[in-house]
Design an enzyme around this catalytic site. Structure first.
Site, PDB file in Angstrom:
ATOM      1  N   HIS A  49      40.089  33.950  47.019  1.00 10.85           N
ATOM      2  CA  HIS A  49      41.486  33.944  47.442  1.00 10.85           C
ATOM      3  C   HIS A  49      41.594  32.864  48.504  1.00 10.85           C
ATOM      4  O   HIS A  49      40.619  32.562  49.198  1.00 10.85           O
ATOM      5  CB  HIS A  49      41.880  35.300  48.051  1.00 10.85           C
ATOM      6  N   ASP A  52      40.240  34.124  51.676  1.00  8.15           N
ATOM      7  CA  ASP A  52      38.785  34.322  51.723  1.00  8.15           C
ATOM      8  C   ASP A  52      38.153  33.020  52.215  1.00  8.15           C
ATOM      9  O   ASP A  52      37.174  33.022  52.968  1.00  8.15           O
ATOM     10  CB  ASP A  52      38.204  34.597  50.321  1.00  8.15           C
TER      11      ASP A  52
HETATM   12  C1  3MF Z   1      44.111  42.572  40.412  1.00  9.81           C
HETATM   13  C2  3MF Z   1      43.114  41.524  40.214  1.00  9.81           C
HETATM   14  C3  3MF Z   1      42.928  40.597  41.364  1.00  9.81           C
HETATM   15  C4  3MF Z   1      42.820  39.146  40.939  1.00  9.81           C
HETATM   16  C5  3MF Z   1      42.442  38.295  42.095  1.00  9.81           C
HETATM   17  C6  3MF Z   1      42.381  36.852  41.760  1.00  9.81           C
HETATM   18  C7  3MF Z   1      41.920  41.472  43.321  1.00  9.81           C
HETATM   19  O1  3MF Z   1      44.176  43.468  39.405  1.00  9.81           O
HETATM   20  O2  3MF Z   1      42.458  41.480  39.206  1.00  9.81           O
HETATM   21  O3  3MF Z   1      41.740  40.987  42.034  1.00  9.81           O
HETATM   22  O4  3MF Z   1      41.855  38.995  39.940  1.00  9.81           O
HETATM   23  O5  3MF Z   1      43.369  38.504  43.073  1.00  9.81           O
HETATM   24  O6  3MF Z   1      43.610  36.339  41.566  1.00  9.81           O
END
Ligand code: 3MF
Ligand code: MG
Length: 350
Positions: A49, A52
């Site tokens: 992210h 992150d």
């Molecule tokens: C939510 C997800 C997310 C996305 C991530 C990357 C937290 O259902 O799957 O995981 O994969 O945000 O964009």
């Protein structure tokens, strides 16, 4: 030719175990600590992210953000790790309570676009041209609250802003039908690919297919992958598993339906997935019951299951399968596949 498989996951996949009904049960690990675990778990790629990669980015200038990402890139190089993609985390800010790109409030939409451009800056500084868009709150709780035609127009406008901002950036949309919203506007692979065709550069819009999201839409993940492959749009995957139509569980790959997992692996291998640099991404949560010192096994185990299923798939007799298909003996084909999944030696994990 066959698939070439390298594995990635995001730092959010090592987590504290909170759920909507209870607090955290494991200590928070620093990003540094998590980074140190990738190689030992068998992973070479890191999914990010935007925050992150650059914590607290809303408080930083664009130049400061790029500088922080450039420092992180050097750190990744030291560890021998590659950044696979960056995803703008739009769903946690108070401004995007009602969505980002499809929000009714113009200020929320402006923030979402600004943040997406910063995510692109981070991606480029980390050495990747891939942006993932999980359109978390781009949907409704109440049908009458948003206009679904306008919502799609706004999503196209947002994609156009991103494509125009950086002529190299590629965008992989991660469709999901629900959670946190009641319904989202881009629930399936077909919607995501069709959305791309409305933009100024469809060649730079593809998909990230998550197994659990396809299952939540009542679809088979390998069929969704086949649809994307036929459009040359399968740019990354989020493998995991899901026990029926409920909240998004992000379970260990193959843990609910081994055959469903097998068919994903078999398809990826058949169509040389990875030969153009695509990663096998995992998006998996450790069970809340898992003790802290054992809370990375879900990642190593999912990779292990993927590789075991690959071995099984490659050991099958393709001519025999073709003959069974030719004679329409699907009962025998089914038994042959099930036997393949059953008759394998047990492997103790490390
Ligand atoms: C939510 C997800 C997310 C996305 C991530 C990357 C937290 O259902 O799957 O995981 O994969 O945000 O964009
Ligand atoms: Mg995901």
């Amino acid at each position: 030719m066959a698939g070439i498989f390298r594995f990635s996951f995001g730092p959010w996949n090592i987590h504290e175990g909170a759920d909507p009904f209870g607090p955290t049960v494991r200590p928070t690990l620093s990003f540094e600590t998590k980074l140190g675990q990738y190689k030992a778990l068998g992973f070479d790629g890191v999914q990010f992210h935007d925050d992150d990669a650059v914590p607290n980015l809303n408080a930083l200038s664009p130049q400061q953000i790029i500088a922080a990402a450039t420092t992180l890139k050097a750190r990744l190089d030291d560890e021998g790790l590659t950044a696979e993609f960056v995803a703008p985390r739009l769903w946690e800010d108070p401004r995007t309570i009602d969505g980002g790109y499809t929000a009714n409030a113009p200020a929320a939409r402006a923030y979402a676009l600004e943040r997406s451009q910063r995510s692109i800056d981070i991606a480029r500084a980390l050495g990747t041209d891939l942006l993932v868009l999980w359109l978390a709150r781009e949907g409704t709780y109440v049908r009458e609250a948003k206009d679904s035609k306008v919502a799609v127009d706004r999503l196209v406008e947002a994609l156009n802003v991103m494509l125009d901002y950086d002529p190299q950036i590629r965008i992989a949309i991660e469709p999901k039908p629900n959670e946190p919203m009641d319904h989202t506007y881009i629930p399936t692979t077909g919607h995501a690919i069709a959305l791309g065709h409305l933009t100024i550069d469809p060649s730079r819009v593809g998909v990230n297919i998550e197994s659990a999201h396809a299952i939540l839409a009542g679809l088979d993940p390998s069929d969704e992958m086949g649809f994307a492959l036929a459009h040359d749009k399968l740019w990354t995957v989020h493998l995991n598993d899901q026990n029926g139509l409920k909240f998004d569980q992000d379970k260990t790959f193959g843990s609910v339906d081994l055959r469903r997992a097998f068919n994903q692996v078999r398809l990826l291998d058949a169509y040389h997935y990875g030969s153009r640099g695509e990663w096998v991404g995992l998006d998996i949560k450790a069970m809340r019951s898992q003790p802290a010192e054992l809370a990375t096994k879900h990642l190593a185990n999912s990779r292990h299951i993927f590789l075991r299923l690959l071995e099984i798939s490659r050991s099958l007799d393709d001519a025999h399968i073709a003959a069974l298909v030719g004679s329409r003996d699907y009962e025998e084909l089914e038994r042959y596949i099930l036997d393949g999944l059953l008759c394998t030696p047990r492997v103790p994990t490390a």
